[in-house]
Write an enzyme that holds these catalytic residues in place. Structure first.
Site, short mmCIF file in Angstrom:
data_model
loop_
_atom_site.label_atom_id
_atom_site.label_comp_id
_atom_site.label_asym_id
_atom_site.label_seq_id
_atom_site.Cartn_x
_atom_site.Cartn_y
_atom_site.Cartn_z
N GLU A 7 -11.29 9.50 9.66
CA GLU A 7 -10.96 8.23 10.40
C GLU A 7 -9.51 8.87 10.70
O GLU A 7 -8.60 8.83 10.04
CB GLU A 7 -10.84 7.00 9.55
N HIS A 13 -14.68 -3.02 11.58
CA HIS A 13 -14.07 -3.99 10.88
C HIS A 13 -12.64 -4.32 11.35
O HIS A 13 -12.06 -5.33 11.09
CB HIS A 13 -14.47 -3.96 9.60
N GLN A 59 0.75 -0.95 -0.09
CA GLN A 59 -0.11 -0.15 -0.12
C GLN A 59 0.88 1.43 0.21
O GLN A 59 1.04 1.84 1.00
CB GLN A 59 -0.89 -0.02 1.30
N ASP A 65 -10.42 7.69 4.88
CA ASP A 65 -9.49 6.53 5.56
C ASP A 65 -8.39 7.16 5.77
O ASP A 65 -7.73 7.97 4.95
CB ASP A 65 -9.27 5.30 4.58
C1 NOJ Z 1 -8.04 2.16 8.40
C2 NOJ Z 1 -9.07 1.01 8.05
O1 NOJ Z 1 -9.99 0.74 8.67
C3 NOJ Z 1 -8.24 -0.38 8.00
O2 NOJ Z 1 -9.07 -1.40 7.74
C4 NOJ Z 1 -7.15 -0.30 6.85
O3 NOJ Z 1 -6.50 -1.49 6.97
C5 NOJ Z 1 -6.27 0.74 7.20
N1 NOJ Z 1 -6.85 2.06 7.46
C6 NOJ Z 1 -5.55 1.25 5.88
O4 NOJ Z 1 -6.14 1.62 4.99
#
Ligand code: NOJ
Length: 552
Positions: A246, A313, A172, A204
């Site tokens: 987030e 999640h 990523q 995110d």
């Molecule tokens: C936060 C997300 O909730 C999580 O599931 C993800 O792995 C990370 N951000 C990276 O995008």
């Protein structure tokens, strides 16, 4: 904009976090999809949720379940097509509900054509779309988030002999927000989905957009500046649509992501720190940690709103607690090493609470009355279980348990993306939607009832919040109060929420003399409490009891 009952509609909304892959398989391939979701929208409406948050729906190699995006302008083939997506959005709107989608702004998949191009040569026109370096010694103060799998935020790429920067999995790579083309592209992508009709985004990994030497590379002024630009862009073109942050940070750092009245940033942000403290309070048999964190939470602008949640999640994150609290949480909620993941706990709500219906309902009763808009995680409305032996966070992302039939009614396929939970306590053969809908005493009914009651009032989504603390620390109490406004008219509402955090009856006493003559009514049960007088008001709360008392 008729589907918004007010410009600040998100303040009244109850959110439902939904993993499309896990919800309902409509084409029999073992993966949930939009066709399946479409067939279950009535269920969500019946439950009484208002806004559906979809986890990432874009094409992705699924190294991080869709948080590794390989095309921002399409739908993952397992889920259907753009047309299927649009049909779901329209059907959600037809039912008077709204929908927001996850947008992954900080990074892409290493399979995204941008990254493939960027890594191809140092001269690539897209080289500068990602963060490249000759050494892996830059930004050493930035922490590693996926502690269990990653040893560095840099990964060496032999193709060009340089390192690329990533805050999550090495698959990523982080986008380079110092590049104006990247900034613009993300705004264009936002437009693309707003055009499709979504009502907003859960954005995110917000804190990590920029990197600067000598900092921890989180919450930088440059990040805030870009967020302000994003908000201004959405506001100008798409009034009513929302941005939810987030940002897993302390209250004062998240507060900054709301911006100011004049220079707003996000409409909403998750309140991460309150979440683990709700669990802490239950084990410690005292409200103390909840009171401390709420008192540490600064006021937010008038059109801003917190999002509160019990589970999601991911692992139950313990980043926003002290080292001591983290050890306590691990010891009491994750005694087996396998229950832990990174700085958190990979378990669902019901198993965390030993499937104790009293505690599950109590935490939900707090969730629905604390300041902010509540978010339910799919399956938690029936108290679904987990499986700590599955990889990563997959154990809390298992198929929705609809009924007693094959694969819990989730799918006809012989092979599923992830097996249904089938254990003695939480297995679909006895725990599923059909069974709970047939039982008026089920968790499903209790939650639906709380949501239906909550819907009658504005105080919980919009009201002021003030603790009212009896001497007995096992009792949590707070006022929620609201007046009608021009935007949202209505009469004055005043609620006293009381909760017993322990498994024993707890006596309490409060000075309510200011309301002498009034008879509190528990709006959850309709029960009238004794009239308030000039003397201290005495009461006793049942084990894990909770009351939403309306006081006129
Ligand atoms: C936060 C997300 O909730 C999580 O599931 C993800 O792995 C990370 N951000 C990276 O995008």
């Amino acid at each position: 904009m008729s589907r918004y009952n007010s410009p600040t509609w998100y303040k009244d909304a109850v959110f439902y976090e939904l993993y499309v892959r896990a919800f309902k398989d409509g084409n029999g391939d073992g993966h949930g999809d939009f066709k399946g979701l479409l067939s279950k929208l009535d269920y969500l409406q019946q439950l009484g949720v208002d806004c559906i948050w979809l986890l990432p729906v874009f094409p992705s190699p699924l190294v991080d379940d869709g948080y590794d995006v390989s095309d921002y302008r399409n739908i993952h083939e397992d889920y259907g097509t753009l047309e299927d997506f649009k049909a779901v959005v329209d059907a959600i709107h037809q039912r008077g509900m709204t929908v927001i989608i996850d947008i992954v702004v900080n990074h892409t998949s290493d399979q995204h054509p941008w990254f493939i191009e960027s890594r191809s040569s140092k001269q690539s026109p897209l080289r500068d779309w990602y963060v490249w370096s000759e050494t892996d010694q830059k930004y050493r103060e930035a922490r590693i988030i996926f502690l269990d799998t990653e040893s560095s935020n840099w990964t060496y790429d032999p193709l060009t002999g340089e390192y690329y920067w990533h805050r999550f999995y090495s698959q990523q790579p982080d986008l380079n927000y110092d590049n104006p083309a990247v900034q613009q592209e993300m705004l264009d992508i936002i437009d693309f989905w707003l055009e499709m009709g979504v009502d907003g985004f859960r954005v995110d990994a917000v804190p990590y957009l920029f990197e600067r030497e000598g900092t921890n590379c989180e919450n930088l002024p440059e990040t805030h500046a870009y967020v302000r630009r994003m908000r201004a862009h959405v506001e100008a073109k798409w009034p009513g649509r929302i941005l939810l942050a987030e940002a897993n940070q302390w209250p004062e750092d998240v507060r900054a992501y709301f911006g100011t009245e004049d220079a707003p940033e996000f409409h909403m942000a998750f309140h991460f720190p309150i979440m683990p403290r709700l669990y802490l309070a239950l084990k410690q048999r005292t409200r103390k940690s909840i009171v401390d964190i709420m008192n540490r939470t600064p006021p937010i602008p008038s059109d801003a709103q917190w999002c509160v949640f019990l589970r999601n999640h991911d692992e139950l994150t313990l980043e926003m607690v002290t080292e001591e609290e983290r050890q306590y949480m691990w010891e009491h909620y994750a005694p087996e090493p396998r229950m832990r993941l990174n700085l958190g706990i990979r378990r669902r709500l019901a198993p965390l609470l030993d499937n104790d219906q009293r505690r599950i309902r109590l935490l939900n009763a707090l969730l629905f009355t604390l300041p902010g808009s509540p978010i339910l995680y799919y399956g938690d409305e029936i108290g679904m279980g987990d499986d700590i032996w599955r990889d990563d966070r997959n154990g809390v992302r298992t198929p929705m348990q609809w009924d007693y039939s094959k694969n819990a009614g989730f799918s006809d396929a012989d092979e599923l993306y992830e097996a249904v939970i089938d254990d003695e306590v939480f297995g679909y053969r006895h725990l599923n939607v059909i069974q709970q809908q047939a039982d008026p005493n089920s968790l499903w009914y209790a939650i639906r009832h709380m949501l239906a009651v909550r819907r009658n009032y504005r105080a919980f989504g919009r009201g002021t919040f003030e603790f009212v603390l009896p001497e007995n620390e096992a009792i949590l109490g707070y006022w929620r109060e609201v007046d009608g406004t021009e935007d949202v008219p209505g009469e004055h509402e005043r609620f006293l929420v009381l909760a017993n955090l322990t498994d024993e009856p707890q006596p309490g006493e409060l000075d309510l003399s200011a309301f002498a003559g009034s008879e509190p009514i528990d709006v959850l049960t309709g029960t009238r409490w004794p009239a308030i007088g000039a003397e201290p008001y005495r009461f006793e709360l049942a084990p894990y009891g909770y009351h939403w008392l309306r006081i006129r």
